[in-house]
Design a protein around this motif. Structure first.
Motif, mmCIF file in Angstrom:
data_model
loop_
_atom_site.group_PDB
_atom_site.id
_atom_site.type_symbol
_atom_site.label_atom_id
_atom_site.label_comp_id
_atom_site.label_asym_id
_atom_site.label_seq_id
_atom_site.Cartn_x
_atom_site.Cartn_y
_atom_site.Cartn_z
ATOM 1 N N VAL A 75 0.820 -1.212 0.000
ATOM 2 C CA VAL A 75 0.000 0.000 0.000
ATOM 3 C C VAL A 75 0.857 1.267 0.000
ATOM 4 C CG1 VAL A 75 -1.648 1.408 1.307
ATOM 5 C CG2 VAL A 75 -2.072 -1.022 0.981
ATOM 6 N N HIS A 76 1.704 1.433 0.998
ATOM 7 C CA HIS A 76 2.403 2.723 1.116
ATOM 8 C C HIS A 76 3.328 3.009 -0.073
ATOM 9 C CE1 HIS A 76 0.559 3.641 4.798
ATOM 10 N NE2 HIS A 76 1.305 2.899 5.594
ATOM 11 N N LEU A 77 4.049 1.997 -0.538
ATOM 12 C CA LEU A 77 4.897 2.233 -1.716
ATOM 13 C C LEU A 77 4.081 2.220 -3.010
ATOM 14 C CD1 LEU A 77 8.303 0.475 -0.957
ATOM 15 C CD2 LEU A 77 7.919 2.884 -1.461
ATOM 16 N N VAL A 78 3.031 1.418 -3.046
ATOM 17 C CA VAL A 78 2.143 1.437 -4.223
ATOM 18 C C VAL A 78 1.550 2.832 -4.404
ATOM 19 C CG1 VAL A 78 -0.160 0.691 -4.992
ATOM 20 C CG2 VAL A 78 1.575 -1.011 -4.442
ATOM 21 N N THR A 79 1.051 3.429 -3.318
ATOM 22 C CA THR A 79 0.460 4.772 -3.438
ATOM 23 C C THR A 79 1.535 5.836 -3.650
ATOM 24 O OG1 THR A 79 0.382 4.980 -1.009
ATOM 25 C CG2 THR A 79 -1.614 4.221 -2.120
ATOM 26 N N THR A 80 2.742 5.590 -3.147
ATOM 27 C CA THR A 80 3.847 6.521 -3.417
ATOM 28 C C THR A 80 4.138 6.574 -4.914
ATOM 29 O OG1 THR A 80 4.930 6.342 -1.251
ATOM 30 C CG2 THR A 80 6.331 6.895 -3.120
ATOM 31 N N TYR A 81 4.306 5.398 -5.527
ATOM 32 C CA TYR A 81 4.653 5.366 -6.952
ATOM 33 C C TYR A 81 3.453 5.727 -7.841
ATOM 34 C CZ TYR A 81 9.363 3.681 -6.167
ATOM 35 O OH TYR A 81 10.681 3.594 -5.799
ATOM 36 N N ASN A 82 2.246 5.379 -7.429
ATOM 37 C CA ASN A 82 1.064 5.838 -8.179
ATOM 38 C C ASN A 82 0.968 7.358 -8.137
ATOM 39 O OD1 ASN A 82 0.052 3.399 -9.115
ATOM 40 N ND2 ASN A 82 -1.321 3.085 -7.373
ATOM 41 N N GLY A 83 1.270 7.928 -6.978
ATOM 42 C CA GLY A 83 1.228 9.381 -6.850
ATOM 43 C C GLY A 83 2.245 10.066 -7.737
ATOM 44 N N LEU A 84 3.436 9.492 -7.801
ATOM 45 C CA LEU A 84 4.487 10.069 -8.656
ATOM 46 C C LEU A 84 4.110 9.997 -10.132
ATOM 47 C CD1 LEU A 84 7.648 8.592 -6.882
ATOM 48 C CD2 LEU A 84 7.011 11.013 -7.000
ATOM 49 N N ASP A 85 3.216 9.075 -10.471
ATOM 50 C CA ASP A 85 2.792 8.857 -11.854
ATOM 51 C C ASP A 85 1.660 9.792 -12.281
ATOM 52 O OD1 ASP A 85 3.846 7.289 -13.820
ATOM 53 O OD2 ASP A 85 2.340 5.713 -13.669
ATOM 54 N N GLN A 86 1.133 10.554 -11.339
ATOM 55 C CA GLN A 86 -0.013 11.416 -11.627
ATOM 56 C C GLN A 86 0.425 12.755 -12.234
ATOM 57 O OE1 GLN A 86 -3.266 10.829 -11.340
ATOM 58 N NE2 GLN A 86 -3.160 8.848 -10.320
ATOM 59 N N PRO A 87 -0.427 13.378 -13.064
ATOM 60 C CA PRO A 87 -0.108 14.697 -13.627
ATOM 61 C C PRO A 87 0.042 15.776 -12.547
ATOM 62 C CG PRO A 87 -1.961 13.698 -14.805
ATOM 63 C CD PRO A 87 -1.701 12.847 -13.608
ATOM 64 N N LEU A 88 -0.805 15.704 -11.519
ATOM 65 C CA LEU A 88 -0.745 16.677 -10.429
ATOM 66 C C LEU A 88 0.062 16.107 -9.267
ATOM 67 C CD1 LEU A 88 -4.461 17.915 -10.398
ATOM 68 C CD2 LEU A 88 -2.470 19.174 -11.243
ATOM 69 N N LYS A 89 0.977 16.902 -8.747
ATOM 70 C CA LYS A 89 1.883 16.443 -7.700
ATOM 71 C C LYS A 89 1.208 16.333 -6.336
ATOM 72 C CE LYS A 89 5.780 18.480 -10.216
ATOM 73 N NZ LYS A 89 6.190 17.204 -10.814
ATOM 74 N N ILE A 90 0.025 16.884 -6.228
ATOM 75 C CA ILE A 90 -0.727 16.789 -4.977
ATOM 76 C C ILE A 90 -0.983 15.339 -4.589
ATOM 77 C CG2 ILE A 90 -2.974 16.932 -6.135
ATOM 78 C CD1 ILE A 90 -4.038 18.451 -3.797
ATOM 79 N N PHE A 91 -1.082 14.453 -5.580
ATOM 80 C CA PHE A 91 -1.323 13.032 -5.308
ATOM 81 C C PHE A 91 -0.103 12.377 -4.665
ATOM 82 C CE2 PHE A 91 -4.685 13.788 -8.340
ATOM 83 C CZ PHE A 91 -5.719 12.976 -7.893
ATOM 84 N N SER A 92 1.070 12.860 -4.989
ATOM 85 C CA SER A 92 2.297 12.329 -4.405
ATOM 86 C C SER A 92 2.554 12.919 -3.027
ATOM 87 C CB SER A 92 3.483 12.639 -5.333
ATOM 88 O OG SER A 92 4.685 12.208 -4.749
ATOM 89 N N ASN A 93 2.332 14.215 -2.892
ATOM 90 C CA ASN A 93 2.605 14.884 -1.617
ATOM 91 C C ASN A 93 1.558 14.568 -0.562
ATOM 92 O OD1 ASN A 93 4.942 16.195 -2.601
ATOM 93 N ND2 ASN A 93 3.661 17.685 -3.645
#
Length: 386
Positions: free
Chosen positions: A214-232
């Motif tokens: 979960v935590h790394l999956v959502t980290t890398y999914n967030g980095l893959d998003q157009p908006l950086k808010i998903f990663s932060n």
């Protein structure tokens, strides 16, 4: 694939999003709230027969808090025409401003505690009743998979093998400065392991599904998003992220009643902060009244008293219940895995996807697909939590 038309139409959103990203990356709270002298203070606390509170030291803050506040509030949100998106970024600014105040006050007793309350809240009466409900169940018989037998180096190899099912890099580092056995650093995409502990087979499976699944999956999914808010991270994302992570333990078949009781003890410990307990009082509550062994009691007490009173830990159990109910209502967990998301923003995320400002999850938690849970006691408990 995001089109040039979307980039141009929402240019103001992308500009503000990029500005906030540069600011947010400097304030990952867990980088500052974990004491640097845990083991030394644990030895001293035990040597003094639990009679003197530990004196923890924390990493130095590496930013000018006032300047950072000012930069957050200088963002011209009025340029965002869509009301819902503008409100989302307004919430982001308020949330991370609160994080700055938390970091400013680490080690300053009630100053930190009150800022923690604002960011994470505190258990309600029903949350405490839920915890006590879980603790009434008799302990299960433990098998050989619960015996600590694996070193941190062996754990590292296990996690590297587990991560091969996901197509992302796994960075693992050993540390002596963790309050937990393992944690993910979102900013560096690193899995940190506590160096001087032994892990059981069940613990390895639990941590793998929780931290990597979960935590790394959502980290890398967030980095893959157009908006950086998903990663932060969206505002108040801890409850959803930890709920998803413990739900992954449950779905993988790794979650045990003992682990669920650990989360219940955390609720009891966080509630003790509200009652004015200091470190040794909370330790006494867990060790002498609830009969937890002293190492477990110390770890849980440390987690909630670090910084001056850190209320985050009660959210694991409330988050688990919310994600459990969300899943059994037939809703899409993939929406919650798109980054460091918050369940209350699920509809906003779907809207961003329709507008081309977000994409569906690149990586999906394997436990949610396999669904290997067969523990009827846990099912009964989760169904009946308030």
């Amino acid at each position: 694939m995001m089109t040039q038309e979307v980039v141009e139409k929402y240019a103001d959103v992308f500009e503000i999003d990029a500005n906030l990203c540069r600011l947010v990356q400097r304030i990952e709270l867990l980088n500052f709230v974990n004491p640097q002298n845990i083991e030394a203070e644990k030895r001293r606390f035990f040597a003094h027969k639990y009679s003197e509170n530990p004196k923890f030291h924390y990493p130095k803050r590496k930013f000018d808090a006032y300047k950072l506040h000012r930069l957050f509030y200088s963002q011209r949100l009025e340029r965002i025409e869509d009301d819902e998106i503008r409100k989302l970024y307004q919430d982001v600014i308020y949330f991370y401003s609160g994080m700055i105040q938390c970091i400013e006050n680490i080690g300053k007793g009630t100053n930190f505690y009150f800022n923690s309350l604002r960011s994470y809240g505190t258990p309600k009466e029903r949350n405490v009743e839920n915890a006590k409900f879980i603790l009434h169940f008799e302990d299960e018989e433990e098998g050989s998979d619960m015996i600590p037998a694996f070193t941190a180096e062996e754990a590292k190899e296990y996690f590297q093998a587990f991560a091969e099912q996901y197509d992302f890099d796994l960075n693992v580092k050993l540390s002596t400065k963790l309050a937990a056995e393992a944690m993910v650093s979102n900013s560096t995409q690193t899995l940190l392991l506590k160096k001087n502990v032994l892990f059981s087979e069940n613990q390895l499976k639990t941590l793998a599904n929780h931290e990597i699944g979960v935590h790394l999956v959502t980290t890398y999914n967030g980095l893959d998003q157009p908006l950086k808010i998903f990663s932060n991270g969206l505002p108040k994302n801890v409850e959803t992220q930890e709920g998803l992570a413990v739900f992954a333990e449950y779905m993988s078949g790794a979650l045990t009643l003992k682990r669920l009781k650990e989360l219940a003890y955390r609720v009891i410990a966080v509630d003790s902060l509200l009652k004015g307990y200091d470190f040794k009082d909370t330790f006494d509550l867990l060790h002498n009244q609830y009969k937890l062994n002293r190492d477990s009691a110390f770890t849980i007490t440390l987690r909630v008293h670090r910084g001056g009173g850190f209320t985050k830990d009660y959210l694991y159990l409330t988050g688990l219940k919310k994600v459990y109910d969300y899943f059994h209502a037939g809703k899409d967990l993939g929406v919650l895995l798109t980054g460091k998301t918050t369940l209350s923003y699920a509809e906003t995320i779907k809207k961003l996807q329709k507008l081309g400002l977000s994409k569906t999850s690149t990586y999906f938690t394997s436990a949610f697909v396999e669904n290997n849970n067969q523990n009827k006691t846990l099912d009964f408990i989760l169904q009946n939590l308030k």
